[in-house]
Design a protein around this motif. Sequence first.
Motif, PDB file in Angstrom:
ATOM      1  N   GLU A   1     -19.955   8.369   5.261  1.00 20.18           N
ATOM      2  CA  GLU A   1     -19.215   7.136   5.468  1.00 20.18           C
ATOM      3  C   GLU A   1     -19.840   6.439   6.675  1.00 20.18           C
ATOM      4  OE1 GLU A   1     -16.983   5.828   3.668  1.00 20.18           O
ATOM      5  OE2 GLU A   1     -16.337   7.458   2.338  1.00 20.18           O
ATOM      6  N   PRO A   2     -20.757   5.478   6.441  1.00 18.83           N
ATOM      7  CA  PRO A   2     -21.494   4.890   7.568  1.00 18.83           C
ATOM      8  C   PRO A   2     -20.621   4.280   8.640  1.00 18.83           C
ATOM      9  CG  PRO A   2     -21.794   3.607   5.529  1.00 18.83           C
ATOM     10  CD  PRO A   2     -21.139   4.889   5.151  1.00 18.83           C
ATOM     11  N   VAL A   3     -19.470   3.732   8.272  1.00 19.47           N
ATOM     12  CA  VAL A   3     -18.584   3.098   9.256  1.00 19.47           C
ATOM     13  C   VAL A   3     -18.070   4.127  10.251  1.00 19.47           C
ATOM     14  CG1 VAL A   3     -16.438   1.800   9.539  1.00 19.47           C
ATOM     15  CG2 VAL A   3     -17.928   1.300   7.611  1.00 19.47           C
ATOM     16  N   ILE A   4     -17.989   5.387   9.835  1.00 17.98           N
ATOM     17  CA  ILE A   4     -17.508   6.458  10.715  1.00 17.98           C
ATOM     18  C   ILE A   4     -18.666   7.261  11.290  1.00 17.98           C
ATOM     19  CG2 ILE A   4     -16.046   8.521  10.847  1.00 17.98           C
ATOM     20  CD1 ILE A   4     -14.411   7.405   8.544  1.00 17.98           C
ATOM     21  N   VAL A   5     -19.706   7.489  10.483  1.00 12.16           N
ATOM     22  CA  VAL A   5     -20.830   8.324  10.929  1.00 12.16           C
ATOM     23  C   VAL A   5     -21.567   7.680  12.096  1.00 12.16           C
ATOM     24  CG1 VAL A   5     -23.082   9.237  10.265  1.00 12.16           C
ATOM     25  CG2 VAL A   5     -21.142   9.467   8.708  1.00 12.16           C
ATOM     26  N   PHE A   6     -21.905   6.387  11.987  1.00 10.62           N
ATOM     27  CA  PHE A   6     -22.685   5.737  13.038  1.00 10.62           C
ATOM     28  C   PHE A   6     -21.991   5.770  14.391  1.00 10.62           C
ATOM     29  CE2 PHE A   6     -25.014   2.863   9.750  1.00 10.62           C
ATOM     30  CZ  PHE A   6     -25.741   3.972   9.338  1.00 10.62           C
ATOM     31  N   PRO A   7     -20.701   5.409  14.485  1.00  7.58           N
ATOM     32  CA  PRO A   7     -20.041   5.496  15.797  1.00  7.58           C
ATOM     33  C   PRO A   7     -20.039   6.917  16.375  1.00  7.58           C
ATOM     34  CG  PRO A   7     -18.743   4.126  14.324  1.00  7.58           C
ATOM     35  CD  PRO A   7     -19.818   4.762  13.491  1.00  7.58           C
ATOM     36  N   GLN A   8     -19.830   7.921  15.517  1.00  7.75           N
ATOM     37  CA  GLN A   8     -19.833   9.301  16.023  1.00  7.75           C
ATOM     38  C   GLN A   8     -21.217   9.690  16.538  1.00  7.75           C
ATOM     39  OE1 GLN A   8     -17.704  12.507  14.100  1.00  7.75           O
ATOM     40  NE2 GLN A   8     -16.691  11.081  12.695  1.00  7.75           N
ATOM     41  N   VAL A   9     -22.272   9.298  15.809  1.00  8.44           N
ATOM     42  CA  VAL A   9     -23.630   9.612  16.254  1.00  8.44           C
ATOM     43  C   VAL A   9     -23.930   8.913  17.577  1.00  8.44           C
ATOM     44  CG1 VAL A   9     -26.084   9.318  15.728  1.00  8.44           C
ATOM     45  CG2 VAL A   9     -24.518  10.072  13.937  1.00  8.44           C
ATOM     46  N   LEU A  10     -23.535   7.649  17.693  1.00 19.19           N
ATOM     47  CA  LEU A  10     -23.776   6.913  18.931  1.00 19.19           C
ATOM     48  C   LEU A  10     -22.983   7.505  20.094  1.00 19.19           C
ATOM     49  CD1 LEU A  10     -23.773   3.243  17.580  1.00 19.19           C
ATOM     50  CD2 LEU A  10     -25.718   4.489  18.521  1.00 19.19           C
ATOM     51  N   CYS A  11     -21.730   7.853  19.843  1.00 18.56           N
ATOM     52  CA  CYS A  11     -20.918   8.466  20.908  1.00 18.56           C
ATOM     53  C   CYS A  11     -21.511   9.801  21.345  1.00 18.56           C
ATOM     54  CB  CYS A  11     -19.478   8.650  20.435  1.00 18.56           C
ATOM     55  SG  CYS A  11     -18.537   7.118  20.303  1.00 18.56           S
ATOM     56  N   HIS A  12     -22.022  10.559  20.404  1.00 18.62           N
ATOM     57  CA  HIS A  12     -22.678  11.825  20.760  1.00 18.62           C
ATOM     58  C   HIS A  12     -23.942  11.575  21.561  1.00 18.62           C
ATOM     59  CE1 HIS A  12     -25.736  14.967  19.901  1.00 18.62           C
ATOM     60  NE2 HIS A  12     -24.733  15.781  20.170  1.00 18.62           N
ATOM     61  N   THR A  13     -24.737  10.605  21.142  1.00 19.95           N
ATOM     62  CA  THR A  13     -26.019  10.340  21.804  1.00 19.95           C
ATOM     63  C   THR A  13     -25.815   9.891  23.248  1.00 19.95           C
ATOM     64  OG1 THR A  13     -26.964   9.690  19.677  1.00 19.95           O
ATOM     65  CG2 THR A  13     -28.161   9.027  21.661  1.00 19.95           C
ATOM     66  N   TYR A  14     -24.830   9.013  23.478  1.00 14.89           N
ATOM     67  CA  TYR A  14     -24.621   8.455  24.818  1.00 14.89           C
ATOM     68  C   TYR A  14     -23.382   9.030  25.491  1.00 14.89           C
ATOM     69  CZ  TYR A  14     -28.129   5.286  23.085  1.00 14.89           C
ATOM     70  OH  TYR A  14     -29.302   4.785  22.562  1.00 14.89           O
ATOM     71  N   ALA A  15     -23.002  10.235  25.099  1.00  9.03           N
ATOM     72  CA  ALA A  15     -21.788  10.864  25.616  1.00  9.03           C
ATOM     73  C   ALA A  15     -21.824  11.025  27.130  1.00  9.03           C
ATOM     74  CB  ALA A  15     -21.595  12.228  24.938  1.00  9.03           C
TER      75      ALA A  15
ATOM     76  N   ASP B   1     -38.311  -0.346   8.622  1.00 10.65           N
ATOM     77  CA  ASP B   1     -37.676   0.417   7.551  1.00 10.65           C
ATOM     78  C   ASP B   1     -36.758   1.511   8.087  1.00 10.65           C
ATOM     79  OD1 ASP B   1     -38.417  -0.663   5.019  1.00 10.65           O
ATOM     80  OD2 ASP B   1     -40.462  -0.030   5.410  1.00 10.65           O
ATOM     81  N   ILE B   2     -36.896   1.845   9.366  1.00 11.15           N
ATOM     82  CA  ILE B   2     -35.964   2.804   9.972  1.00 11.15           C
ATOM     83  C   ILE B   2     -34.543   2.266   9.882  1.00 11.15           C
ATOM     84  CG2 ILE B   2     -35.255   3.860  12.146  1.00 11.15           C
ATOM     85  CD1 ILE B   2     -38.157   4.045  12.916  1.00 11.15           C
ATOM     86  N   ILE B   3     -34.384   0.954  10.156  1.00 12.05           N
ATOM     87  CA  ILE B   3     -33.061   0.339  10.083  1.00 12.05           C
ATOM     88  C   ILE B   3     -32.570   0.339   8.641  1.00 12.05           C
ATOM     89  CG2 ILE B   3     -31.776  -1.793  10.489  1.00 12.05           C
ATOM     90  CD1 ILE B   3     -33.782  -2.413  12.723  1.00 12.05           C
ATOM     91  N   PHE B   4     -33.470  -0.030   7.706  1.00 14.62           N
ATOM     92  CA  PHE B   4     -33.091  -0.042   6.301  1.00 14.62           C
ATOM     93  C   PHE B   4     -32.752   1.360   5.806  1.00 14.62           C
ATOM     94  CE2 PHE B   4     -36.027  -3.928   5.863  1.00 14.62           C
ATOM     95  CZ  PHE B   4     -35.006  -4.760   6.276  1.00 14.62           C
ATOM     96  N   ASN B   5     -33.370   2.381   6.411  1.00 17.90           N
ATOM     97  CA  ASN B   5     -33.086   3.754   6.017  1.00 17.90           C
ATOM     98  C   ASN B   5     -31.634   4.110   6.284  1.00 17.90           C
ATOM     99  OD1 ASN B   5     -34.284   6.429   5.168  1.00 17.90           O
ATOM    100  ND2 ASN B   5     -33.408   7.025   7.122  1.00 17.90           N
ATOM    101  N   LEU B   6     -31.056   3.543   7.360  1.00 18.50           N
ATOM    102  CA  LEU B   6     -29.671   3.814   7.703  1.00 18.50           C
ATOM    103  C   LEU B   6     -28.711   2.884   6.978  1.00 18.50           C
ATOM    104  CD1 LEU B   6     -30.102   4.288  11.544  1.00 18.50           C
ATOM    105  CD2 LEU B   6     -29.917   6.068   9.811  1.00 18.50           C
ATOM    106  N   ALA B   7     -29.204   1.714   6.599  1.00 13.40           N
ATOM    107  CA  ALA B   7     -28.361   0.770   5.868  1.00 13.40           C
ATOM    108  C   ALA B   7     -28.625   0.925   4.374  1.00 13.40           C
ATOM    109  CB  ALA B   7     -28.666  -0.645   6.347  1.00 13.40           C
TER     110      ALA B   7
END
Length: 780
Positions: free
Chosen positions: A685-699, A104-110
Amino acid sequence: MFVYYVIAVLSILLYLHGFFPIPARPLPQSIRNNNTETSSRYQKAVIIIIDALRLDFISDTTTPFLSKAYKNTGCFIQVKVETPTVTLPRIKALTTGNVPQFVDIIFNLASPTKVEDSFIHRAHVKGKKIVFYGDDIWVKLFPDQFTRSEGTSSFFVNDFTEVDDNVTRNVRLENARNDWDIMILHYLGLDHIGHVYGPKSPLISTKLREMDSIVEEIYKSRGNTLFMITGDHGMRDSGGHGGSTYPETNVPLLVLNMPCVNDTFAQIDIPANLAILLGVDIPATSIGQLQVSLLGHLNLSEFLQALKYNAILLRNKADLCGENIETANHFLDLFLLNNDKGLANDAIRVYQTCAKTISERLLKSSVQQNLDSLIIATLIALIVLLKILQNISAVESASRVHRLEQAAMLGMLVLQFVGLHFYVTLVFIATTLFLFYQNLTCFTAKHVKGVRKSFLTFMSVLHPFIFMSSSFLEEEHQFWYFFSNTFIVFNIFANKLKSWFFLFVALRFVRTINQVGDKWASVPDLADWLLQNDHRFFLQLIFVVGLVLSYRCNSLFTSHRIIKVLDGVILVLIYAYRMVSNESIMLGQVLWLLIFVKFVFVMSNGDGFLPVWILIVNLLLKPHNAILIPICVLASRLFHGILKTETLVLAHWWLGNLLFFAQGHDNSLASVDISAGYVGLREYEPVIVFPQVLCHTYALPVLSHLLLFTNKQIDVFESLSVFVFFRLYVIVIVFMVTFIQRHHLFVWSVFAPKMFVEASHFGFLFVEVCCYYLRGLINK
C-alpha cells in the motif's frame, strides 16, 4: 522565510528535472526485409528472471542442476548491468536493449508507464504467443502483449514464499499446455530475502535450491526449448540493491539447450541477440551489440546478415561508420557470390567494430542534461541560501521588495520547467546573477568572522567540499564519525566531565553496529554477528536494553502515570512483535493503534510529539539499532547541560547526521530499508509504505531535532532556519560538484545517487518545517 523554503524546494526539483530529463518515447520502426531475415531455430523459449541473482549465487552447492546443465548444454555469460540497479530500469534494459534513465527510480516506486517498443512487442507482432507470471511491473509495462499473465507486487518484501509459489503454480499449469511460444517468469523471493536479511542469510541458499529445482522441473518437461536464466540486477553485500558495487552490477546469464560459449557482455545486448535467435525483429530502441558467443552456431551467411541488420539499425540512431558499413556490405556481397571465408571474416570484423563504436557513442549520449535549468536552479538556490543567512545573521537585506523578488524567482522556476527560448533563458540567468550579487553585497567581513570561533560551524562549512572526491563522497560517514568524536574530545579536556567520556565510548560503539560506505560495507559488523542464529540471545539482550532505556527516556518527558503504563505496554509488545510473533501483521496493527492513542493523549495534554516519536522509532528500527535511541537522548542531555545556544543547535545537527550513517545508511540508494515500510501491512500500500520507509530512514535526525526543541530557551523557527541553511548549503555544493563532474566516469554511480539522497534529505526536512509552521498557525 517559508516562501524562500518553497523556492528552495522548487529549485531542487528544477535541477533534478534538468539533470535527469524524462526521455522521449521512441517511435517503433523496423528496417528488416526478407534478405536480412534469419529463421528461428527454437520453437519455444523460457526466460526466467530471478530477482537479485548475484554472480556468485550460481554454484555446485546452491544450484547443482544449473551448474551441471550449462556446462553440458549451454554456457555461462557474465552480464554487466548499468546503474541504477533497481527493477524497473533493468526490465526495460532486458526488453528494449537501451539504457533506462536514472529518473526511472521514481517510476519504479510509482506506477510505471507502458513501453512503446521492445523485444516483447516484436515477438507479439510476429505472432508469437507470450505468457508471463511474476513481478507485476511487466504487466504494467506490456499491458496488451501477453496471451496469459498474472502479476504479483514486488514491493511487499516480507513475503518470501507466496510471491514465488504463485509463479510456480502457474508454471505447472503452462507445462500442461502447448499453445505458447515464449514463457517469461520473474521470481521475487530471493530479492525480498536480501532486502530483509542480506545475502549471507541461510534463507538465501534455501531459496536458490528452490529456484534450481523449479528450473529443472521446467527443463525436463520441455524438449527443443531455449532456456535463459538471469537476474535483473545483483545484491550488495549488506543486502538490498540500487547502487554500483560489483555484486549489484554483475549478474549471471545461463543459456541452456543451445551451443554457445562462455563470455562477458552488457545487459543491453540481450534483446538484440534473443531477437535473432527467435527470428523476430530487433526492437528499434536497441543499442546493443550482437555477440558471436551466442550466435556463433548460425551458419556464416545468417550470422553476417544479422550483423548487417543490427549495424544498419544502430547507424540510423547515430550518423557514424557510414562508409565502413558500406564497405562491409560490399564484402558480404562478394562472399555470397564467391563463398570466400576471408571476405566473410573481413565483413564480420567491420560490422562488429562499427556496432561497438556506435553502441558506445549512444551509451554515452543516452542522457542529455538541460544546462540552462542547472544554472538557473543553482543560482536561485544560492540566492535563497543568502536570504536564510541574512535572516540568521540579522543582516539587513539590500532588497526592500521581497515580494517582488520572491515572485520573480518563482516565475523563473515555473517557466523554466516548461522550456523557454534561448534568449529568454539568458535574461533569466542575468536576472538571477543580479539578485545574487545584490544579496551578496550585504555581507562584510565582520558577519563571517564568527565562523572561525566555532569548531562545528567551521567544519560544517568545510564539510561539503570533500564531495569533489568520489571516494570521500562514498565514505562520507567517516567525516561525521571523526569530527564528532574530535568535538567530544575537546569537551572532555575542556570540561573534565566523566559523562562526556562515556558518550565518546558510546559513539565509538555505534560505529561497530553497521558497516556502511563503498569499501567497508561487506566487512562483518556487529549487526551481522547478532543476526546469526547462534547469537540470538545477544540480539535479544541488546534489544531489551534499548527498549528499557527508551522507556526511561520517555519517562523524562512525561509525568502522567497512565502514559507511562501505556509506554511500557507498547514497548513490551514491540519486543513481542520482533522477537516472538515473527512480525505478526495483526500485532503490528495493534501497535500502530496504541501509538495513535498515545499521540491523541499527549497532544491534548500539550506534552509534545517527542515521546510518541521515540515509540515510532522503536517500532520501525531493526532490533540491533534500538540502542541508538537512548544514545541519542544521552548525547542531547549532555549537550543541553554544557553547551551555549549557538553550539547546541549545531551539535544536534551533527548528532542527527552522525546517527543517520550509524543506522546503516550511506550515499547509495541500496541502503534504504524497504522492509521497514510493512509494519502492520498484508500487501503493498504505497500511501502507507512510503511514509513508514521515510520515517525509518530519517528517524534519528528527526529525534535529534525534537530533543533540541525540548529546551525552552531555543527558538524553534530560528533553529529550523539553521538546519535548512546547512542542508541547502550542502545541496548547492552538490549541484556545483555534479555540474562540474557531469562527464565523470562515476557520475551515475556516485554523484547522481548523492544528489538524490540530498534532495530526499531536504524534502523530509521541508515536511518537518511545514509541520512546525502549521502548528504555529493553529496555536495562533
